[in-house]
Structures are given as structure tokens and as C-alpha cells.
Design an enzyme around this catalytic site. Structure first.
Site, mmCIF file in Angstrom:
data_model
loop_
_atom_site.group_PDB
_atom_site.id
_atom_site.type_symbol
_atom_site.label_atom_id
_atom_site.label_comp_id
_atom_site.label_asym_id
_atom_site.label_seq_id
_atom_site.Cartn_x
_atom_site.Cartn_y
_atom_site.Cartn_z
ATOM 1 N N HIS A 182 30.576 44.492 52.473
ATOM 2 C CA HIS A 182 29.316 44.193 51.794
ATOM 3 C C HIS A 182 29.578 44.029 50.304
ATOM 4 O O HIS A 182 29.079 43.120 49.659
ATOM 5 C CB HIS A 182 28.312 45.316 52.046
ATOM 6 C CG HIS A 182 27.027 45.144 51.305
ATOM 7 N ND1 HIS A 182 26.885 45.474 49.971
ATOM 8 C CD2 HIS A 182 25.809 44.676 51.700
ATOM 9 C CE1 HIS A 182 25.645 45.215 49.578
ATOM 10 N NE2 HIS A 182 24.978 44.738 50.610
ATOM 11 N N GLY A 183 30.365 44.961 49.735
ATOM 12 C CA GLY A 183 30.814 44.836 48.354
ATOM 13 C C GLY A 183 29.992 45.594 47.325
ATOM 14 O O GLY A 183 30.486 45.885 46.235
ATOM 15 N N ASP A 184 28.739 45.922 47.658
ATOM 16 C CA ASP A 184 27.871 46.637 46.701
ATOM 17 C C ASP A 184 26.955 47.571 47.488
ATOM 18 O O ASP A 184 25.738 47.574 47.328
ATOM 19 C CB ASP A 184 27.045 45.632 45.894
ATOM 20 C CG ASP A 184 26.373 46.268 44.679
ATOM 21 O OD1 ASP A 184 26.743 47.398 44.315
ATOM 22 O OD2 ASP A 184 25.479 45.627 44.093
ATOM 23 N N LEU A 185 27.566 48.391 48.341
ATOM 24 C CA LEU A 185 26.819 49.159 49.334
ATOM 25 C C LEU A 185 26.393 50.511 48.783
ATOM 26 O O LEU A 185 27.020 51.534 49.020
ATOM 27 C CB LEU A 185 27.658 49.337 50.600
ATOM 28 C CG LEU A 185 26.908 49.869 51.826
ATOM 29 C CD1 LEU A 185 25.722 48.976 52.171
ATOM 30 C CD2 LEU A 185 27.851 49.976 53.014
ATOM 31 N N ASN B 262 20.605 49.119 48.463
ATOM 32 C CA ASN B 262 20.873 47.855 49.147
ATOM 33 C C ASN B 262 20.868 47.974 50.663
ATOM 34 O O ASN B 262 21.505 47.184 51.363
ATOM 35 C CB ASN B 262 22.208 47.265 48.660
ATOM 36 C CG ASN B 262 22.086 46.663 47.279
ATOM 37 O OD1 ASN B 262 20.984 46.436 46.786
ATOM 38 N ND2 ASN B 262 23.218 46.402 46.643
#
Length: 303
Positions: free
Chosen positions: A208-211, A215
Site C-alpha cells: 500500500h505504501g502509506d498504511l 487510510n
């Protein structure tokens, strides 16, 4: 973030904005719009809920900070759909000015433990979606900061240092946030990567990268939904480290994850080096208030 709460009463300026948004939505979806309500929480782009004449509602983002920001976000959502495990909002329309997603009203989990057990297991399955190289086929954004995914690399250690830590550090230097103490420690860190990021041979995982807790949400039937991605293929410990940074994830999330996709016993210790990327990003986004956390994380990593 994905917002579900209507904002406070709007000003005349907001009414004019809503009229413009209404026109854009009508053109994009070829549907009549009954109401457009601003939603709270949009720190990067204004967000709205639009009621359509067919009885449905949609979630709308407008006025991106960069012309390609919504295109990149939509591409990230499509990539996450390849994991076929976690629920991802359907993309109804996207261009440089507008992103329209299905509206997914948040509910409270009927059981916190059961919700996070499901969430952890589904994230583990998402991380089973693999690539042959670290990175992604395009650059995108982490919040409002450009995220460098190219060039792709077969070395996680090299990719993570160059495209994540060093990139953010150089931005901090340009922004005047890299104090002498931080700069000195960062250059020492560069020579400690073999210890901090061992090569364990894991394949690049879809991240996801920005979990963080802002979010994801829960919808009906305890279904976890993730959104606002900063997608790339990386080491899965990087995604898990972000879940630890600001809290909000139940311990059952990690237990369930590990049952589906076992983790190395040292993963929590290594999480500090992955948290550093997000702390540097927050330093660049929000200023010197994050200097202390960056400094203390660097000190911890070099102890």
C-alpha cells in the site's frame, strides 16, 4: 484519507466551489447531481460527497496539488486490486482535475478483534502479490511529496536507501530542515545498511505504501477497506512498519498476519529504519516539528 463526515456549514466561496464541482461531476458521470456536500479532513485536496439522481452517492476529490496526482492515485488503486484480497474503492472517473470513487460509508466494527484478524490476514494475502523488481513502473506520491519508484532495482537495500531515505533527506536539505546533527547521523547511517537491512531473499511485495490508521476504514459486515495508496513493490516489513508509527492497529492484526504469512522474528526491530522514511516525509511536509523524531530515530538505529 477517505472522508465520510460532512463538514461544518459552508461559506459563499464554498457554494461557488460546489457549483463548479457539480458541473464537473455531471459531465464526468453523465448523471444529474442532486447535492454536493464538502467533507471534513481533506488536507491535500478538497473532498466532497455527491448525491446523484439515481439514488447513489459518490466520493469526489478535486483540485490536486500536481496535475498528475489523481491519475497516479487511480493507478495505485488499480494495482492494489490485483492483490484480490482487500476491498478497494471502485474508480468511477479520473482525470487531472477530478477523482470520483464509490462512496463507502464507514461503520464501527461489530468486534474489534474479528475486524483486525480479517484485516491482517487480507493484508498478508496482498503481500503475496509479487514482482521481480523493487519499485513500480511509474513515480507517484506519498501524501503531497513525490515518491521516486524508478529506476526499479533487484536490490531492496539499494532501492530503499536511494529512492526512499536519500531522496527524502535531500529534500530536507533543500527545505532547510536537515540540521547539522541530523545530517551527520544520516551519513553514518548510509554505512550501516548491511546491518539494518539484511538481504533475506524475499520477493518484492505489493505494498500500500502509506498504511496508517487514516487510510483504512470498516464498512458493513466488518469488511476492511484501504485507500489513498503510495503503491510500489518493496519489502513487506515496510508496510507493517508504517502501521506501527502512529498506532491504531490491534495486536490481533499482527497475529493474524503472521499466521497467513510468517514474519522474521527481527521485523519489529527493523521497523525503525522503515519508519524513518515516513518521519523524513513528515519533516518535509510539516516542518521542524518532526526534527526531534527524525534525530532520535537515527540515534536509535546507530546504537
Amino acid at each position: 484519507m477517505y472522508w465520510t463526515k460532512t463538514a461544518d456549514p459552508v461559506s459563499a466561496e464554498c457554494v461557488l466551489t460546489n457549483n463548479h464541482i457539480t458541473s464537473l461531476i455531471c459531465t464526468a458521470l453523465k448523471s444529474n447531481v442532486l447535492t454536493v456536500s464538502p467533507l471534513s479532513g481533506g488536507s491535500i485536496s478538497p473532498v466532497f460527497r455527491a448525491e446523484l439522481d439515481n439514488g447513489s452517492s459518490v466520493f469526489v476529490k478535486s483540485s490536486p496539488q500536481y496535475d498528475n496526482m489523481f491519475i497516479k492515485e487511480a493507478n495505485g488503486l488499480r494495482e492494489l486490486m490485483k492483490g484480490d484480497s482487500l476491498r478497494i474503492p471502485e474508480i468511477l472517473y479520473v482525470n487531472e482535475e477530478l477523482l470520483i470513487l464509490e462512496h463507502m460509508p464507514a461503520t464501527s466494527p461489530t468486534g474489534r478483534t474479528k475486524f483486525f484478524e480479517k484485516f491482517g490476514a487480507q493484508l498478508a494475502m496482498l503481500h503475496r502479490t509479487a514482482s521481480d523488481q523493487f519499485g513500480f513502473d511509474e513515480n507517484n506520491y506519498i501524501g503531497a511529496t513525490p515518491q521516486k519508484n524508478l529506476p526499479r532495482s533487484s536490490s531492496w537495500k539499494e532501492f530503499y536507501f536511494v529512492n526512499r531515505l536519500e531522496y527524502q533527506f535531500r529534500l530536507a536539505e533543500q527545505n532547510g530542515y536537515a540540521a547539522k546533527e541530523i545530517s551527520s547521523l544520516f551519513h553514518i547511517l548510509e554505512h550501516s545498511l548491511d546491518r539494518l537491512i539484511p538481504d533475506d531473499g524475499e520477493s518484492p511485495a505489493l505494498l500500500h505504501g502509506d498504511l496508517w490508521s487514516g487510510n483504512f476504514l470498516c464498512i458493513e459486515e466488518n469488511v476492511p477497506v484501504i485507500f489513498d495508496p503510495a503503491v510500489y513493490y518493496g519489502h513487506r516489513e515496510a508496510d507493517l512498519a508504517m502501521t506501527l508509527l502512529f498506532g491504531g492497529f490491534d495486536e490481533s492484526f499482527y497475529c493474524s498476519y503472521t499466521e497467513v504469512y510468517p514474519l522474521n522474528n527481527e521485523w519489529k526491530r527493523r521497523s525503525e529504519v522503515y519508519k524513518l522514511y515516513h518521519l523524513l516525509n513528515h519533516l518535509n511536509l510539516f516542518g521542524e516539528g518532526y526534527s526531534s523524531q527524525v534525530y532520535h530515530t537515527l540515534k536509535l538505529l546507530l546504537t
